[in-house]
Scaffold this motif. Structure first.
Motif, PDB file in Angstrom:
ATOM      1  N   PHE A  61       0.267  18.984  -0.005  1.00 16.95           N
ATOM      2  CA  PHE A  61       0.757  18.315   1.186  1.00 16.95           C
ATOM      3  C   PHE A  61       0.641  16.662   1.009  1.00 16.95           C
ATOM      4  N   TYR A  62       1.141  15.781   1.780  1.00 16.74           N
ATOM      5  CA  TYR A  62       1.436  14.407   1.625  1.00 16.74           C
ATOM      6  C   TYR A  62       0.900  13.477   2.784  1.00 16.74           C
ATOM      7  N   TRP A  63       0.491  12.421   2.360  1.00 16.05           N
ATOM      8  CA  TRP A  63       0.126  11.352   3.166  1.00 16.05           C
ATOM      9  C   TRP A  63       1.461  10.504   3.325  1.00 16.05           C
ATOM     10  N   ILE A  64       1.676   9.973   4.541  1.00 16.86           N
ATOM     11  CA  ILE A  64       2.827   8.839   4.753  1.00 16.86           C
ATOM     12  C   ILE A  64       1.992   7.479   4.546  1.00 16.86           C
ATOM     13  N   VAL A  65       2.240   6.801   3.716  1.00 15.50           N
ATOM     14  CA  VAL A  65       1.567   5.674   3.634  1.00 15.50           C
ATOM     15  C   VAL A  65       2.378   4.310   3.605  1.00 15.50           C
ATOM     16  N   ALA A  66       1.888   3.257   3.728  1.00 17.46           N
ATOM     17  CA  ALA A  66       2.719   2.097   3.615  1.00 17.46           C
ATOM     18  C   ALA A  66       1.690   1.306   2.335  1.00 17.46           C
ATOM     19  N   ALA A  67       2.661   1.098   1.398  1.00 20.46           N
ATOM     20  CA  ALA A  67       1.910   0.674  -0.027  1.00 20.46           C
ATOM     21  C   ALA A  67       2.844  -0.353  -0.719  1.00 20.46           C
ATOM     22  N   ASP A  68       2.325  -1.113  -1.423  1.00 17.41           N
ATOM     23  CA  ASP A  68       2.959  -2.224  -2.259  1.00 17.41           C
ATOM     24  C   ASP A  68       3.837  -1.469  -3.267  1.00 17.41           C
ATOM     25  N   SER A  69       5.168  -1.516  -3.458  1.00 15.28           N
ATOM     26  CA  SER A  69       6.200  -1.103  -3.974  1.00 15.28           C
ATOM     27  C   SER A  69       5.900  -0.946  -5.573  1.00 15.28           C
ATOM     28  N   ARG A  70       5.079  -1.943  -5.835  1.00 11.60           N
ATOM     29  CA  ARG A  70       4.606  -1.973  -7.579  1.00 11.60           C
ATOM     30  C   ARG A  70       3.533  -0.993  -7.679  1.00 11.60           C
ATOM     31  N   ALA A  71       2.866  -0.486  -6.704  1.00 10.81           N
ATOM     32  CA  ALA A  71       1.619   0.244  -7.084  1.00 10.81           C
ATOM     33  C   ALA A  71       2.041   1.567  -7.355  1.00 10.81           C
ATOM     34  N   LYS A  72       1.069   2.506  -8.064  1.00 12.17           N
ATOM     35  CA  LYS A  72       1.578   3.878  -8.531  1.00 12.17           C
ATOM     36  C   LYS A  72       1.710   4.839  -7.202  1.00 12.17           C
ATOM     37  N   ARG A  73       2.405   5.741  -7.411  1.00 11.38           N
ATOM     38  CA  ARG A  73       2.812   6.532  -6.261  1.00 11.38           C
ATOM     39  C   ARG A  73       1.653   7.083  -5.650  1.00 11.38           C
ATOM     40  N   ASN A  76       3.138  18.234   5.850  1.00 12.70           N
ATOM     41  CA  ASN A  76       2.680  19.603   5.241  1.00 12.70           C
ATOM     42  C   ASN A  76       4.017  20.148   5.337  1.00 12.70           C
ATOM     43  N   PRO A  77       4.577  20.492   4.263  1.00 16.90           N
ATOM     44  CA  PRO A  77       5.677  21.322   3.975  1.00 16.90           C
ATOM     45  C   PRO A  77       5.403  22.874   3.772  1.00 16.90           C
ATOM     46  N   ASN A  78       3.963  23.255   3.788  1.00 15.23           N
ATOM     47  CA  ASN A  78       3.630  24.675   3.525  1.00 15.23           C
ATOM     48  C   ASN A  78       3.736  25.275   4.911  1.00 15.23           C
ATOM     49  N   THR A  79       3.813  24.833   6.073  1.00 17.38           N
ATOM     50  CA  THR A  79       4.020  25.692   7.149  1.00 17.38           C
ATOM     51  C   THR A  79       5.541  25.732   7.587  1.00 17.38           C
ATOM     52  N   ASN A  80       5.628  26.653   8.748  1.00 15.22           N
ATOM     53  CA  ASN A  80       7.198  26.789   9.055  1.00 15.22           C
ATOM     54  C   ASN A  80       7.165  26.796  10.789  1.00 15.22           C
ATOM     55  N   PRO A  81       7.578  25.791  11.325  1.00 12.71           N
ATOM     56  CA  PRO A  81       8.077  24.343  10.655  1.00 12.71           C
ATOM     57  C   PRO A  81       7.133  23.512  10.018  1.00 12.71           C
ATOM     58  N   ALA A  82       7.668  22.535   9.317  1.00 13.07           N
ATOM     59  CA  ALA A  82       6.664  21.618   8.632  1.00 13.07           C
ATOM     60  C   ALA A  82       5.786  21.024   9.722  1.00 13.07           C
ATOM     61  N   THR A  83       4.599  20.605   9.276  1.00 12.63           N
ATOM     62  CA  THR A  83       3.747  20.096  10.195  1.00 12.63           C
ATOM     63  C   THR A  83       3.824  18.470   9.826  1.00 12.63           C
ATOM     64  N   ILE A  84       4.175  17.535  10.845  1.00 13.75           N
ATOM     65  CA  ILE A  84       4.173  16.146  10.810  1.00 13.75           C
ATOM     66  C   ILE A  84       3.405  15.471  11.820  1.00 13.75           C
ATOM     67  N   ASP A  85       2.498  14.788  11.349  1.00  9.63           N
ATOM     68  CA  ASP A  85       1.672  13.893  12.340  1.00  9.63           C
ATOM     69  C   ASP A  85       1.888  12.476  11.852  1.00  9.63           C
ATOM     70  N   ILE A  86       2.162  11.609  12.700  1.00 12.99           N
ATOM     71  CA  ILE A  86       2.465  10.278  12.220  1.00 12.99           C
ATOM     72  C   ILE A  86       2.245   9.351  13.530  1.00 12.99           C
ATOM     73  N   ASN A  87       1.716   8.096  13.135  1.00  7.28           N
ATOM     74  CA  ASN A  87       1.473   6.992  14.138  1.00  7.28           C
ATOM     75  C   ASN A  87       3.038   6.277  14.101  1.00  7.28           C
ATOM     76  N   VAL A  88       3.424   6.696  15.518  1.00 11.35           N
ATOM     77  CA  VAL A  88       4.854   6.069  15.776  1.00 11.35           C
ATOM     78  C   VAL A  88       4.768   4.438  15.945  1.00 11.35           C
ATOM     79  N   ASP A  89       3.845   4.068  16.675  1.00 14.03           N
ATOM     80  CA  ASP A  89       3.900   2.499  16.832  1.00 14.03           C
ATOM     81  C   ASP A  89       3.436   1.537  15.410  1.00 14.03           C
ATOM     82  N   GLN A  90       2.388   2.264  14.984  1.00  7.83           N
ATOM     83  CA  GLN A  90       2.043   1.472  13.393  1.00  7.83           C
ATOM     84  C   GLN A  90       3.356   1.525  12.603  1.00  7.83           C
TER      85      GLN A  90
END
Length: 217
Positions: free
Chosen positions: A17-29, A41-55
């Protein structure tokens, strides 16, 4: 410092599963990041997405560039739409109330589509489960029937058939009976032939005795 909105991998092998982050483009993934914006989280159907829209919109306003996968996720959750509407507000084409109203209408429609998709998926899963249960029940019934047939004793019909076969094998062949019937008359004829000379000899004197009696008269 160029900022990139991207995915950071977490989870075990085969089920990430993955975190959606804001990071320096020069940093490692999977290295340091500036802010965590949500999860995917792509392991569920449909995929689970929770995101802070305003930020997320704030980072986009500050010039952050999303990766291709992050862009699709942001579009799916309406972040790019709200970013576009806020640009219209800054230009004076829309008020904040109008922009918020349009965004909320889009969210409601999207939520309805997602709910319909989940309902269809749940229905399909129930049907598949029902078919699997029916198939298992049919297999169990066939096994029970086969076991019951294996435990049944021999039927009277089968016994009588075996007795008939034994009787047919024990009965004499038709040729033997015909031969015996043919031999019986032959033996009777031989016996009759052997008895005829004696009978002729006994009858002959009787004929001679009758002859002198006729001459005397």
């Amino acid at each position: 410092m160029p900022v990139r909105i991207r995915l950071q991998r977490h989870g075990k092998k085969g089920k990430p599963f993955y975190w959606i982050v804001a990071a320096d483009s020069r940093a490692k993934r999977d290295g340091k990041f500036l802010e965590k914006l949500g999860i995917y989280n792509p392991n569920t159907n449909p995929a689970t997405i929770d995101i802070n829209v305003d930020q997320s919109v704030q980072w986009l306003n500050n010039g952050a560039q999303p990766s291709d996968t992050a862009r699709r996720i942001l579009s799916y959750k309406g972040v790019l739409l709200k970013h576009h509407l806020m640009g219209g507000v800054r230009k004076g084409a829309l008020t904040e109330e109008e922009a918020e109203k349009k965004f909320q209408a889009w969210i409601d429609e999207k939520s309805k589509k997602v709910a319909d998709k989940e309902k269809n998926l749940s229905k399909a899963q129930d049907e598949a489960r029902k078919k699997a249960l029916e198939a298992e029940k049919e297999v169990a019934e066939k096994r029970a029937q086969a076991a019951a047939e294996a435990e049944l004793p021999e039927t009277p019909e089968a016994v009588s058939a075996e007795e008939e076969v034994a009787a047919v094998e024990a009965a004499p062949a038709p040729e033997d009976s015909v031969a015996q019937e043919a031999e019986a008359p032959a033996e009777e004829a031989v016996e009759a032939a052997e008895e005829t000379p004696e009978a002729a000899a006994e009858e002959a004197p009787a004929a001679e005795e009758t002859k002198p009696a006729e001459e005397k008269e």
